[in-house]
Design a protein around this motif. Structure first.
Motif, PDB file in Angstrom:
ATOM      1  N   GLU A   1      15.074   7.040   7.851  1.00 58.57           N
ATOM      2  CA  GLU A   1      14.470   5.733   8.140  1.00 58.57           C
ATOM      3  C   GLU A   1      13.914   5.673   9.551  1.00 58.57           C
ATOM      4  O   GLU A   1      12.959   4.940   9.813  1.00 58.57           O
ATOM      5  CB  GLU A   1      15.506   4.607   7.952  1.00 58.57           C
ATOM      6  CG  GLU A   1      15.754   4.205   6.518  1.00 58.57           C
ATOM      7  CD  GLU A   1      16.840   5.038   5.847  1.00 58.57           C
ATOM      8  OE1 GLU A   1      17.180   6.118   6.372  1.00 58.57           O
ATOM      9  OE2 GLU A   1      17.341   4.611   4.797  1.00 58.57           O
TER      10      GLU A   1
ATOM     11  N   THR B   1       8.810   8.056  11.404  1.00 54.94           N
ATOM     12  CA  THR B   1       7.576   7.490  10.863  1.00 54.94           C
ATOM     13  C   THR B   1       6.984   8.457   9.842  1.00 54.94           C
ATOM     14  O   THR B   1       7.327   9.657   9.834  1.00 54.94           O
ATOM     15  CB  THR B   1       6.540   7.262  11.981  1.00 54.94           C
ATOM     16  OG1 THR B   1       6.179   8.557  12.507  1.00 54.94           O
ATOM     17  CG2 THR B   1       7.089   6.386  13.105  1.00 54.94           C
ATOM     18  N   ASN B   2       6.062   7.939   9.013  1.00 53.18           N
ATOM     19  CA  ASN B   2       5.378   8.822   8.053  1.00 53.18           C
ATOM     20  C   ASN B   2       4.669   9.959   8.790  1.00 53.18           C
ATOM     21  O   ASN B   2       4.670  11.109   8.348  1.00 53.18           O
ATOM     22  CB  ASN B   2       4.346   8.044   7.237  1.00 53.18           C
ATOM     23  CG  ASN B   2       4.998   7.098   6.252  1.00 53.18           C
ATOM     24  OD1 ASN B   2       6.212   6.965   6.229  1.00 53.18           O
ATOM     25  ND2 ASN B   2       4.181   6.447   5.435  1.00 53.18           N
TER      26      ASN B   2
ATOM     27  N   GLN C   1      13.964   6.194   0.212  1.00 51.49           N
ATOM     28  CA  GLN C   1      13.132   5.301   1.022  1.00 51.49           C
ATOM     29  C   GLN C   1      11.852   6.004   1.469  1.00 51.49           C
ATOM     30  O   GLN C   1      10.759   5.466   1.356  1.00 51.49           O
ATOM     31  CB  GLN C   1      13.958   4.830   2.219  1.00 51.49           C
ATOM     32  CG  GLN C   1      13.401   3.619   2.893  1.00 51.49           C
ATOM     33  CD  GLN C   1      12.873   3.912   4.289  1.00 51.49           C
ATOM     34  OE1 GLN C   1      12.669   5.064   4.659  1.00 51.49           O
ATOM     35  NE2 GLN C   1      12.631   2.855   5.022  1.00 51.49           N
ATOM     36  N   ILE C   2      11.993   7.251   1.940  1.00 51.90           N
ATOM     37  CA  ILE C   2      10.816   7.965   2.460  1.00 51.90           C
ATOM     38  C   ILE C   2       9.845   8.321   1.321  1.00 51.90           C
ATOM     39  O   ILE C   2       8.629   8.227   1.494  1.00 51.90           O
ATOM     40  CB  ILE C   2      11.212   9.213   3.285  1.00 51.90           C
ATOM     41  CG1 ILE C   2       9.974   9.867   3.900  1.00 51.90           C
ATOM     42  CG2 ILE C   2      12.006  10.222   2.488  1.00 51.90           C
ATOM     43  CD1 ILE C   2       9.255   9.050   4.910  1.00 51.90           C
TER      44      ILE C   2
ATOM     45  N   LYS D   1       9.310   6.644  -1.416  1.00 51.05           N
ATOM     46  CA  LYS D   1       8.583   5.421  -1.779  1.00 51.05           C
ATOM     47  C   LYS D   1       7.552   5.097  -0.699  1.00 51.05           C
ATOM     48  O   LYS D   1       6.413   4.738  -0.984  1.00 51.05           O
ATOM     49  CB  LYS D   1       9.571   4.262  -1.962  1.00 51.05           C
ATOM     50  CG  LYS D   1       8.889   3.005  -2.435  1.00 51.05           C
ATOM     51  CD  LYS D   1       9.833   1.991  -2.967  1.00 51.05           C
ATOM     52  CE  LYS D   1       8.996   0.757  -3.265  1.00 51.05           C
ATOM     53  NZ  LYS D   1       9.504  -0.164  -4.147  1.00 51.05           N
ATOM     54  N   ARG D   2       7.970   5.266   0.571  1.00 57.24           N
ATOM     55  CA  ARG D   2       7.067   4.987   1.698  1.00 57.24           C
ATOM     56  C   ARG D   2       5.833   5.896   1.656  1.00 57.24           C
ATOM     57  O   ARG D   2       4.749   5.517   2.076  1.00 57.24           O
ATOM     58  CB  ARG D   2       7.867   5.202   2.986  1.00 57.24           C
ATOM     59  CG  ARG D   2       7.256   4.668   4.211  1.00 57.24           C
ATOM     60  CD  ARG D   2       8.245   4.253   5.302  1.00 57.24           C
ATOM     61  NE  ARG D   2       9.433   4.970   5.585  1.00 57.24           N
ATOM     62  CZ  ARG D   2       9.609   5.813   6.609  1.00 57.24           C
ATOM     63  NH1 ARG D   2       8.599   6.098   7.415  1.00 57.24           N
ATOM     64  NH2 ARG D   2      10.771   6.369   6.830  1.00 57.24           N
TER      65      ARG D   2
ATOM     66  N   TYR E   1      14.102   0.692  -4.785  1.00 52.82           N
ATOM     67  CA  TYR E   1      13.298   1.924  -4.724  1.00 52.82           C
ATOM     68  C   TYR E   1      12.826   2.421  -6.090  1.00 52.82           C
ATOM     69  O   TYR E   1      11.853   3.171  -6.179  1.00 52.82           O
ATOM     70  CB  TYR E   1      14.100   3.015  -3.998  1.00 52.82           C
ATOM     71  CG  TYR E   1      14.502   2.549  -2.625  1.00 52.82           C
ATOM     72  CD1 TYR E   1      13.559   2.462  -1.604  1.00 52.82           C
ATOM     73  CD2 TYR E   1      15.799   2.122  -2.354  1.00 52.82           C
ATOM     74  CE1 TYR E   1      13.894   1.987  -0.354  1.00 52.82           C
ATOM     75  CE2 TYR E   1      16.149   1.648  -1.106  1.00 52.82           C
ATOM     76  CZ  TYR E   1      15.196   1.568  -0.105  1.00 52.82           C
ATOM     77  OH  TYR E   1      15.529   1.080   1.125  1.00 52.82           O
TER      78      TYR E   1
END
Ligand code: CP
Length: 310
Positions: free
Chosen positions: A17, A20-21, A179-180, A182-183, A204
């Motif tokens: 989390e 960043t992308n 989470q990542i 999905k992000r 998610y």
């Protein structure tokens, strides 16, 4: 936390989390570059790393060691079984000591969820913390090697259908990845025993039957049944689990031609995945292990970058 001169720069790496992308994609690119033979940068002064594993590990521990050797770092041996932990020394005081001795980076696996919080907030501990797994919390280096393996296969995350099946409740891999993924634009589905799909997974992706997703998924990620984190009550049937929730030969033949099988390992053969399928053509389990070395080189390089520019 940033990208400096085109390189990811991270003081600590403790959760997905917190990345960043851009940082995640930067680490994947660096992992791939190392895999394709990019030379490591010369290190102008000695860097000391200690791998402190308070829970059992083969892949994470040994691939961090391999990554450290490939980067030319100096390893300071630590064995929890012969350390002053046995005299009651706390994790905090152990890391305070390593930091005082001049250790620059501590790679830690510990059973306590969020153990790293007091370490990274300490005004006295100067060592960078890399999380090798905190209980059923996070496992960022596993998540990054999983992402690297998916990206290497498909060249994207956007629009991929990814199923995560199994012992969700106890899985730091599921919690690090959901989470990542999905992000980054993937569509997630969870499978396996529905009692292990708790409210934290709902944002998610939905829970589905394995048989309803096996033909649609691009990635089938199976999780180890973590018997050591179960309370031991209740009967567990390996054969029963395998037939209901595992990858059988019949399900394998229903997968999409382009789909891949993943598992963080160690695999309970004939439980999550049929023995003969662990190394089958669609399996990327060995590649995940190989990629672990390269993505951990990228993680350590990012920490070195942050420490050099502090
Ligand atoms: N996947 C994984 O974390 O394996 P180890 O427990 O062997 O490190």
């Amino acid at each position: 936390m940033a990208i400096i001169d085109g390189k990811v720069s991270l003081q600590h790496v403790v959760t997905m989390e917190s990345l960043t992308n851009e940082e995640v994609l930067g680490l994947i690119q660096r992992g791939l570059a190392f895999k394709w033979g990019e030379a490591t940068a010369a290190i102008d002064q000695p860097v000391y790393v200690s791998n402190l594993f308070f829970e059992d590990s083969t892949r994470t521990h040994k691939s961090f060691e391999m990554a450290e050797l490939r980067l030319g770092l100096n390893m300071i041996d630590f064995d929890a079984k012969t350390s002053s932990v046995n005299k009651g020394e706390t994790l905090y005081d152990t890391i305070l000591t390593m930091s005082a001795l001049g250790v620059d980076i501590c790679v830690i696996r510990h059973s306590e969820v969020d153990y790293y919080r007091e370490l990274i907030e300490s005004p006295t501990i100067t060592a960078s913390i890399v999380n090798g797994g905190d209980g059923s919390g996070q496992h960022p280096s596993q998540s990054l090697l999983d992402l690297m393996t998916i990206y290497e296969e498909f060249g994207r995350f956007e629009g991929l259908k990814i199923m995560i099946a199994g012992d969700l409740t106890h899985s730091r891999v599921a919690k690090s990845n959901m989470q990542i993924l999905k992000r980054l634009g993937a569509e997630l589905f969870f499978a396996g025993p529905s009692e292990w799909y708790t409210a934290e997974f709902e944002p998610y992706g939905q829970h589905v039957a394995l048989d309803d997703i096996v033909e649609q998924a691009d990635v089938l990620m199976f999780l180890r049944v973590q018997h050591e984190r179960h309370d031991g009550n209740g009967h567990f049937s390996k054969e029963g689990y395998h037939q209901l929730h595992g990858l059988t030969q019949e399900r394998y033949h229903r997968m999409k031609e382009s789909a891949i099988i993943m598992h963080p390992a160690p695999v309970n053969r004939d439980v999550e995945i049929a023995d003969a399928l662990v190394e089958a053509p669609k399996s990327r389990i060995v590649r995940q292990m190989q990629n672990g070395v390269f993505v951990r080189m990228a993680i350590l390089e990012a920490v070195l970058q942050a420490r050099a520019t502090k």
